[in-house]
Scaffold this active site. Sequence first.
Site, PDB file in Angstrom:
ATOM      1  N   GLU A   1       4.847  -8.655  14.610  1.00  0.00           N
ATOM      2  CA  GLU A   1       4.144  -9.052  15.822  1.00  0.00           C
ATOM      3  C   GLU A   1       3.929 -10.561  15.867  1.00  0.00           C
ATOM      4  O   GLU A   1       3.857 -11.154  16.927  1.00  0.00           O
ATOM      5  CB  GLU A   1       2.789  -8.353  15.894  1.00  0.00           C
ATOM      6  CG  GLU A   1       2.887  -6.848  16.042  1.00  0.00           C
ATOM      7  CD  GLU A   1       1.548  -6.183  15.904  1.00  0.00           C
ATOM      8  OE1 GLU A   1       0.706  -6.363  16.805  1.00  0.00           O
ATOM      9  OE2 GLU A   1       1.341  -5.505  14.882  1.00  0.00           O
TER      10      GLU A   1
ATOM     11  N   ARG B   1       0.814  -1.218   0.000  1.00  0.00           N
ATOM     12  CA  ARG B   1       0.000   0.000   0.000  1.00  0.00           C
ATOM     13  C   ARG B   1       0.846   1.265   0.000  1.00  0.00           C
ATOM     14  O   ARG B   1       0.378   2.314  -0.448  1.00  0.00           O
ATOM     15  CB  ARG B   1      -0.985  -0.036   1.163  1.00  0.00           C
ATOM     16  CG  ARG B   1      -2.064  -1.104   0.971  1.00  0.00           C
ATOM     17  CD  ARG B   1      -3.007  -1.218   2.153  1.00  0.00           C
ATOM     18  NE  ARG B   1      -2.336  -1.536   3.398  1.00  0.00           N
ATOM     19  CZ  ARG B   1      -2.125  -2.776   3.850  1.00  0.00           C
ATOM     20  NH1 ARG B   1      -2.536  -3.811   3.156  1.00  0.00           N
ATOM     21  NH2 ARG B   1      -1.513  -2.964   5.000  1.00  0.00           N
TER      22      ARG B   1
END
Length: 185
Positions: free
Chosen positions: A107, A70
């Site tokens: 994460e 993006r």
Amino acid sequence: MSETLIITQEEKDFLDASIRRVPDFPRPGILFYDITSILTKPDAFKFCIDKMVEYYKETKIDAVAGVESRGFVFAAPLAEKLGIPLILIRKKGKLPGNTYGCKYSLEYGTAEIEVHKADIKAGSKILVIDDLIATGGTLKAARNVLEQGGATVSEFFGIVGLPELNYKEVLEPTPVTTLIDFAGA
């Protein structure tokens, strides 16, 4: 240093309303800020690009680097409007030819990004763009691959910032600018 672009409250409300929230994605407890909804609203997308151009038109940068995927969407029109090169920072294995690479932690795992060696000019100042800045890990890795080629990252830019995730500390001393920040993410 971390800075949010100066936009009016009305502009913040407009941009905020253009960003879809997806609860429990990609895992339970995460609120995902989906900027793809900006792309389905031409006025919102134009607003973002216009604000970026306004902010960076007087800045001395030699290239814009977009982070897959993006980040490409916002970096490409900015580079074109500023008349400077666009550098693509891709996931490992997506670029043909000689690359610089950097592994980093996510994460929920690890990843690796690369950039074409031929695209980096030693001594150049590069603005790195991504859609959303959360923990800063991806952008830190992006800085690493650009520095491998002798470039300097002059600034990081994101449409959305999640400052409670402490990206500022991870990305120091490079300045970070966002259009809008969200707390409590």
